[in-house]
Scaffold this active site. Structure first.
Site, mmCIF file in Angstrom:
data_model
loop_
_atom_site.group_PDB
_atom_site.id
_atom_site.type_symbol
_atom_site.label_atom_id
_atom_site.label_comp_id
_atom_site.label_asym_id
_atom_site.label_seq_id
_atom_site.Cartn_x
_atom_site.Cartn_y
_atom_site.Cartn_z
ATOM 1 N N SER A 153 47.392 56.738 6.659
ATOM 2 C CA SER A 153 47.501 55.285 6.489
ATOM 3 C C SER A 153 48.378 54.748 7.610
ATOM 4 O O SER A 153 49.172 55.501 8.208
ATOM 5 C CB SER A 153 48.175 54.969 5.147
ATOM 6 N N TYR A 166 54.254 55.968 -1.832
ATOM 7 C CA TYR A 166 53.062 55.975 -0.969
ATOM 8 C C TYR A 166 53.464 56.182 0.489
ATOM 9 O O TYR A 166 52.918 57.039 1.192
ATOM 10 C CB TYR A 166 52.308 54.660 -1.145
#
Ligand code: NAI
Length: 270
Positions: A153, A166
């Site tokens: 990401s 995350y």
């Protein structure tokens, strides 16, 4: 018609029921690969993915490849081992492991429940390591190398307040990518990652169907729009291919410029 690029190869895609994972599975099918499509709980989760892969084979004129479902919660060691063993048994070999499965939760860090934190780390990081380990064991055993690809990401490098688990998981994924790449570079195994920006998938259901929220999100993206899952799948296909034969340990960001410090678009300080 020329032979599709991944004909005779087998690719396992985790979390292939939806979103980017589904697009990756379909992309590899469209290029002739056998695809092991992973689901977590119920086989029906990947029915649409399997149907889209079958359609891709037909469109590509591929008659001797298959896309089949394989169960595993990627954070559960015996399930991962059983999944990889079953895929190898069914297809005869595994060539590419795509660690795509991922989850996120939101909470101010000072209020975060450790069960939620552990869940995100277990799926995103531990799960990716378990799958990478199983694939690498197979690559070493059969010889001839292989490819591990991680879906990271932009939050591998951009902090994401209220999503610490995350961000931490994707930061860890960068280190995992580089460490495994270095450890196995001499044995024909390449390990790379893709770092998507804001992509239109169910993980972003909080804003993709709300025009005002979506416009707000897209106003932060230098290219002015969210990405499509297929634009991410294309990078996975490149990194899996021989076109990327000299690339290892890298994250390629496909993010419309999100990693370029967008706030500096105008000169506001010198
Ligand atoms: P998604 O929510 O559609 O897909 C996640 C998939 O992972 C689902 O199919 C889900 O069933 C599966 N999954 C969750 N836990 C699992 C487990 N324990 N075992 C096996 N499968 C499991 O979301 P999306 O966007 O397609 O996410 C895919 C990956 O892309 C994730 O790793 C995410 O972090 C990453 N990503 C997504 C971005 C986006 O904007 N959509 C941006 C950057 C990265």
């Amino acid at each position: 018609m020329s032979t599709p690029r991944f004909h005779g190869k087998t690719v396992l895609v985790t979390g292939a029921a939806t979103g980017i994972g589904r697009a990756i599975a379909v992309r590899f099918a469209s290029e002739g690969a056998n695809v092991a499509i992973n689901y977590r709980d119920k086989e029906g989760e990947v029915a649409d993915t399997a149907a889209q892969c079958r359609a891709a084979y037909v469109a590509a004129g591929v008659e001797d490849a298959a896309a089949l479902p394989f169960q595993a919660d990627v954070s559960v060691e015996p399930q991962v081992q059983a999944m990889v063993a079953a895929a190898v048994e069914r297809f005869g070999r595994l060539d590419v492991m795509v660690n795509n499965a991922g989850v996120q939760t939101q909470s101010p860090s000072d209020e975060t429940e450790m069960a939620a934190f552990d869940w995100v780390l277990n799926v995103n990081l531990r799960g990716a390591f378990l799958c990478a380990r199983a694939a690498i064991r197979h690559f070493l055993e059969r010889g001839g190398g292989g490819v591990v690809l991680n879906n990271s990401s932009v939050h591998e490098i951009i902090p994401k307040p209220q999503y610490a688990s995350y961000s931490i998981s994707k930061g860890g994924m960068e280190n995992m990518t580089r460490t495994l790449a270095l450890e196995y570079a001499g044995r024909g195994i390449r390990v790379n990652a893709v770092g998507p920006g804001a992509i239109v998938t169910p993980i972003n259901s909080s804003w993709i169907d709300n025009p005002a929220l979506r416009a707000q999100v897209e106003s932060h993206i230098p290219m002015g729009r969210a990405g499509a899952p297929e634009e991410i799948a294309a990078v996975f296909a490149f990194l899996a291919s021989d076109e990327a034969s000299y690339i290892t340990g890298q994250t390629i960001f496909a993010c419309g410029g999100l990693t370029l410090f967008p706030e500096y678009r105008g000169t506001w300080a010198s």
